[in-house]
Scaffold this motif. Sequence first.
Motif, short mmCIF file in Angstrom:
data_model
loop_
_atom_site.label_atom_id
_atom_site.label_comp_id
_atom_site.label_asym_id
_atom_site.label_seq_id
_atom_site.Cartn_x
_atom_site.Cartn_y
_atom_site.Cartn_z
N LYS A 31 0.83 -1.20 0.00
CA LYS A 31 0.00 0.00 0.00
C LYS A 31 0.87 1.26 0.00
O LYS A 31 0.59 2.21 -0.74
CB LYS A 31 -0.91 -0.02 1.23
CG LYS A 31 -1.89 1.10 1.30
CD LYS A 31 -2.77 0.98 2.53
CE LYS A 31 -3.60 2.22 2.71
NZ LYS A 31 -4.33 2.20 3.97
N GLU A 32 1.91 1.25 0.80
CA GLU A 32 2.84 2.38 0.85
C GLU A 32 3.51 2.60 -0.51
O GLU A 32 3.65 3.72 -0.98
CB GLU A 32 3.90 2.13 1.92
CG GLU A 32 4.97 3.19 2.03
CD GLU A 32 6.05 2.78 3.02
OE1 GLU A 32 7.23 3.10 2.76
OE2 GLU A 32 5.72 2.15 4.04
N LEU A 34 2.36 1.67 -3.47
CA LEU A 34 1.39 2.13 -4.45
C LEU A 34 1.07 3.62 -4.28
O LEU A 34 0.88 4.34 -5.25
CB LEU A 34 0.11 1.30 -4.37
CG LEU A 34 0.23 -0.14 -4.86
CD1 LEU A 34 -1.05 -0.91 -4.54
CD2 LEU A 34 0.52 -0.18 -6.35
N GLU A 35 1.01 4.06 -3.02
CA GLU A 35 0.71 5.48 -2.77
C GLU A 35 1.84 6.39 -3.22
O GLU A 35 1.61 7.47 -3.73
CB GLU A 35 0.40 5.69 -1.29
CG GLU A 35 -0.94 5.13 -0.87
CD GLU A 35 -1.16 5.21 0.63
OE1 GLU A 35 -0.24 5.59 1.37
OE2 GLU A 35 -2.28 4.86 1.06
N SER A 36 3.08 5.94 -3.00
CA SER A 36 4.23 6.78 -3.37
C SER A 36 4.80 6.43 -4.73
O SER A 36 5.78 7.02 -5.17
CB SER A 36 5.32 6.65 -2.30
OG SER A 36 5.83 5.34 -2.29
N GLU A 37 4.20 5.45 -5.42
CA GLU A 37 4.65 4.97 -6.72
C GLU A 37 6.12 4.55 -6.69
O GLU A 37 6.89 4.83 -7.61
CB GLU A 37 4.40 6.03 -7.80
CG GLU A 37 2.93 6.32 -8.01
CD GLU A 37 2.69 7.35 -9.09
OE1 GLU A 37 3.62 7.73 -9.81
OE2 GLU A 37 1.53 7.78 -9.20
N ASP A 38 6.49 3.87 -5.61
CA ASP A 38 7.85 3.36 -5.44
C ASP A 38 7.88 1.89 -5.84
O ASP A 38 7.30 1.05 -5.17
CB ASP A 38 8.28 3.53 -3.98
CG ASP A 38 9.71 3.08 -3.72
OD1 ASP A 38 10.45 2.87 -4.70
OD2 ASP A 38 10.08 2.95 -2.54
N ASN A 41 9.14 -0.78 -3.17
CA ASN A 41 8.19 -1.16 -2.13
C ASN A 41 7.04 -1.99 -2.70
O ASN A 41 6.53 -2.89 -2.03
CB ASN A 41 7.63 0.07 -1.41
CG ASN A 41 8.58 0.59 -0.35
OD1 ASN A 41 9.46 -0.11 0.10
ND2 ASN A 41 8.39 1.84 0.03
N ILE A 42 6.64 -1.69 -3.92
CA ILE A 42 5.60 -2.49 -4.56
C ILE A 42 6.08 -3.92 -4.72
O ILE A 42 5.36 -4.88 -4.41
CB ILE A 42 5.18 -1.88 -5.91
CG1 ILE A 42 4.49 -0.54 -5.69
CG2 ILE A 42 4.28 -2.83 -6.69
CD1 ILE A 42 4.22 0.24 -6.96
#
Length: 75
Positions: A31-32, A34-38, A41-42
């Motif tokens: 989720k983090e 996807l929110e930051s488009e990293d 992390n995805i």
Amino acid sequence: MDNVTKIITALGAGIAVAAAIGVIMSWLKLKEGLESEDARNINKGALGLALNGVTLVLIGGLVAFVIAKLTGIVG
């Protein structure tokens, strides 16, 4: 033999709880990301979800299988 069954069940439950916590942590990481488009992390979140989810399913089946086999041997 009842004690062995309880020990196997407790070990399985412990591993299942750890995998469930891993699923939750991986979901938060995904989720983090996807929110930051990293992308890093995805990828970490998706891989963690897959691995912990598979672990959760496999340990449940494995514990059930071992207990059924022990019951078949003894009972």
